[in-house]
Motif scaffolding. Structure first.
Motif, PDB file in Angstrom:
ATOM      1  N   LEU A   1      -1.829   5.915   9.073  1.00 24.92           N
ATOM      2  CA  LEU A   1      -2.664   5.339   8.019  1.00 24.92           C
ATOM      3  C   LEU A   1      -2.746   3.816   8.079  1.00 24.92           C
ATOM      4  CD1 LEU A   1      -1.612   7.611   5.022  1.00 24.92           C
ATOM      5  CD2 LEU A   1      -3.700   7.736   6.401  1.00 24.92           C
ATOM      6  N   ALA A   2      -1.843   3.182   8.827  1.00 24.55           N
ATOM      7  CA  ALA A   2      -1.797   1.720   8.877  1.00 24.55           C
ATOM      8  C   ALA A   2      -3.103   1.101   9.367  1.00 24.55           C
ATOM      9  CB  ALA A   2      -0.637   1.259   9.752  1.00 24.55           C
ATOM     10  N   ARG A   3      -3.790   1.771  10.235  1.00 29.07           N
ATOM     11  CA  ARG A   3      -5.045   1.236  10.792  1.00 29.07           C
ATOM     12  C   ARG A   3      -6.269   1.573   9.939  1.00 29.07           C
ATOM     13  NH1 ARG A   3      -2.108   2.962  15.508  1.00 29.07           N
ATOM     14  NH2 ARG A   3      -3.027   5.013  15.271  1.00 29.07           N
ATOM     15  N   HIS A   4      -6.040   2.152   8.778  1.00 27.11           N
ATOM     16  CA  HIS A   4      -7.157   2.598   7.936  1.00 27.11           C
ATOM     17  C   HIS A   4      -6.984   2.064   6.518  1.00 27.11           C
ATOM     18  CE1 HIS A   4      -8.621   5.313  11.051  1.00 27.11           C
ATOM     19  NE2 HIS A   4      -7.347   5.562  11.294  1.00 27.11           N
ATOM     20  N   ALA A   5      -7.158   0.769   6.362  1.00 29.21           N
ATOM     21  CA  ALA A   5      -6.982   0.131   5.056  1.00 29.21           C
ATOM     22  C   ALA A   5      -7.981   0.644   4.032  1.00 29.21           C
ATOM     23  CB  ALA A   5      -7.101  -1.386   5.193  1.00 29.21           C
ATOM     24  N   ASP A   6      -9.076   1.226   4.505  1.00 31.46           N
ATOM     25  CA  ASP A   6     -10.102   1.728   3.594  1.00 31.46           C
ATOM     26  C   ASP A   6      -9.758   3.111   3.026  1.00 31.46           C
ATOM     27  OD1 ASP A   6     -10.391   2.706   6.265  1.00 31.46           O
ATOM     28  OD2 ASP A   6     -12.395   3.445   5.766  1.00 31.46           O
TER      29      ASP A   6
ATOM     30  N   GLN B   1       7.699  10.226   7.275  1.00 31.01           N
ATOM     31  CA  GLN B   1       7.161   8.931   6.845  1.00 31.01           C
ATOM     32  C   GLN B   1       6.736   8.012   7.984  1.00 31.01           C
ATOM     33  OE1 GLN B   1       6.185   8.173   3.585  1.00 31.01           O
ATOM     34  NE2 GLN B   1       6.603  10.370   3.663  1.00 31.01           N
ATOM     35  N   PRO B   2       7.514   7.864   9.058  1.00 29.08           N
ATOM     36  CA  PRO B   2       7.075   6.940  10.117  1.00 29.08           C
ATOM     37  C   PRO B   2       5.712   7.294  10.715  1.00 29.08           C
ATOM     38  CG  PRO B   2       9.395   7.430  10.385  1.00 29.08           C
ATOM     39  CD  PRO B   2       8.874   8.355   9.312  1.00 29.08           C
ATOM     40  N   ILE B   3       5.455   8.570  10.987  1.00 27.90           N
ATOM     41  CA  ILE B   3       4.159   8.906  11.592  1.00 27.90           C
ATOM     42  C   ILE B   3       3.030   8.848  10.575  1.00 27.90           C
ATOM     43  CG2 ILE B   3       5.103  10.182  13.552  1.00 27.90           C
ATOM     44  CD1 ILE B   3       4.274  12.792  12.079  1.00 27.90           C
TER      45      ILE B   3
ATOM     46  N   MET C   1       0.826  -1.204   0.000  1.00 26.79           N
ATOM     47  CA  MET C   1       0.000   0.000   0.000  1.00 26.79           C
ATOM     48  C   MET C   1       0.861   1.254   0.000  1.00 26.79           C
ATOM     49  SD  MET C   1      -3.114   0.978   2.447  1.00 26.79           S
ATOM     50  CE  MET C   1      -3.899   2.529   2.320  1.00 26.79           C
ATOM     51  N   PHE C   2       1.993   1.222   0.689  1.00 28.27           N
ATOM     52  CA  PHE C   2       2.863   2.390   0.730  1.00 28.27           C
ATOM     53  C   PHE C   2       3.940   2.237  -0.330  1.00 28.27           C
ATOM     54  CE2 PHE C   2       1.219   2.028   5.055  1.00 28.27           C
ATOM     55  CZ  PHE C   2       0.646   3.275   5.185  1.00 28.27           C
ATOM     56  N   GLN C   3       4.194   3.297  -1.037  1.00 26.47           N
ATOM     57  CA  GLN C   3       5.257   3.279  -2.027  1.00 26.47           C
ATOM     58  C   GLN C   3       6.042   4.575  -1.902  1.00 26.47           C
ATOM     59  OE1 GLN C   3       1.938   3.537  -3.057  1.00 26.47           O
ATOM     60  NE2 GLN C   3       1.856   5.519  -4.013  1.00 26.47           N
ATOM     61  N   ASP C   4       7.212   4.583  -2.525  1.00 26.92           N
ATOM     62  CA  ASP C   4       7.992   5.809  -2.555  1.00 26.92           C
ATOM     63  C   ASP C   4       7.369   6.770  -3.553  1.00 26.92           C
ATOM     64  OD1 ASP C   4       9.897   5.039  -0.696  1.00 26.92           O
ATOM     65  OD2 ASP C   4      11.160   4.099  -2.210  1.00 26.92           O
ATOM     66  N   PHE C   5       7.781   8.016  -3.469  1.00 25.02           N
ATOM     67  CA  PHE C   5       7.413   8.969  -4.506  1.00 25.02           C
ATOM     68  C   PHE C   5       8.111   8.504  -5.775  1.00 25.02           C
ATOM     69  CE2 PHE C   5       7.229  11.430  -0.567  1.00 25.02           C
ATOM     70  CZ  PHE C   5       5.938  11.919  -0.647  1.00 25.02           C
ATOM     71  N   ASP C   6       7.413   8.452  -6.870  1.00 25.78           N
ATOM     72  CA  ASP C   6       7.987   7.939  -8.110  1.00 25.78           C
ATOM     73  C   ASP C   6       7.838   8.976  -9.208  1.00 25.78           C
ATOM     74  OD1 ASP C   6       8.726   6.601 -10.396  1.00 25.78           O
ATOM     75  OD2 ASP C   6       7.480   4.845 -10.016  1.00 25.78           O
ATOM     76  N   PRO C   7       8.948   9.632  -9.572  1.00 32.54           N
ATOM     77  CA  PRO C   7       8.861  10.666 -10.602  1.00 32.54           C
ATOM     78  C   PRO C   7       8.478  10.112 -11.967  1.00 32.54           C
ATOM     79  CG  PRO C   7      11.153  10.248 -10.028  1.00 32.54           C
ATOM     80  CD  PRO C   7      10.303   9.455  -9.076  1.00 32.54           C
ATOM     81  N   ASP C   8       8.612   8.798 -12.168  1.00 34.26           N
ATOM     82  CA  ASP C   8       8.259   8.196 -13.451  1.00 34.26           C
ATOM     83  C   ASP C   8       6.802   7.732 -13.517  1.00 34.26           C
ATOM     84  OD1 ASP C   8      10.858   8.561 -14.436  1.00 34.26           O
ATOM     85  OD2 ASP C   8      11.521   6.737 -13.422  1.00 34.26           O
TER      86      ASP C   8
END
Length: 110
Positions: free
Chosen positions: A47-52, A40-42, A1-8
């Motif tokens: 958001l980890a508890r909010h899969a929706d 990023q950690p916070i 679900m989490f990804q890095d910022f991707d300029p491409d």
């Protein structure tokens, strides 16, 4: 679900964001931004508890239309959306509780 910022990766159009259904968080920033990295950690924890809630990371910068359409000036900027409408915004979040409160606000009244 989490990804890095991707300029491409193409950023979504403003029309596509406005048409989204449900809860989402747009996160504007850049991989090289130390303030973005520090947040990023916070952000992940909140958001980890909010899969929706969709978490869309947008590589922002000069000439990027989505960030300009939201008048993003500092990174990271989190924009909390319900059905494509901005409900809340946090600029340079450094407080877990503030992010959690904004996420909770996405579910209130919706």
């Amino acid at each position: 679900m989490f990804q890095d910022f991707d300029p491409d990766r193409p950023e979504p159009s403003r029309d596509a964001v406005d048409a989204m259904k449900g809860a989402a968080v747009l996160e504007f920033g850049a991989n090289w931004c130390p303030i973005c990295q520090g947040a990023q950690p916070i952000i992940k924890q909140a958001l980890a508890r909010h899969a929706d809630v969709r978490h869309i990371k947008v590589e922002d910068g000069k000439g990027k239309p989505l960030g300009r359409s939201y008048k993003v000036k500092l990174w990271p900027t989190l924009i909390f959306l319900r059905d494509g409408q901005e409900i809340a915004r946090l600029v340079r979040p450094d407080n877990l509780r503030a992010i959690e409160d904004a996420v909770s606000g996405l579910h209130a009244g919706g």
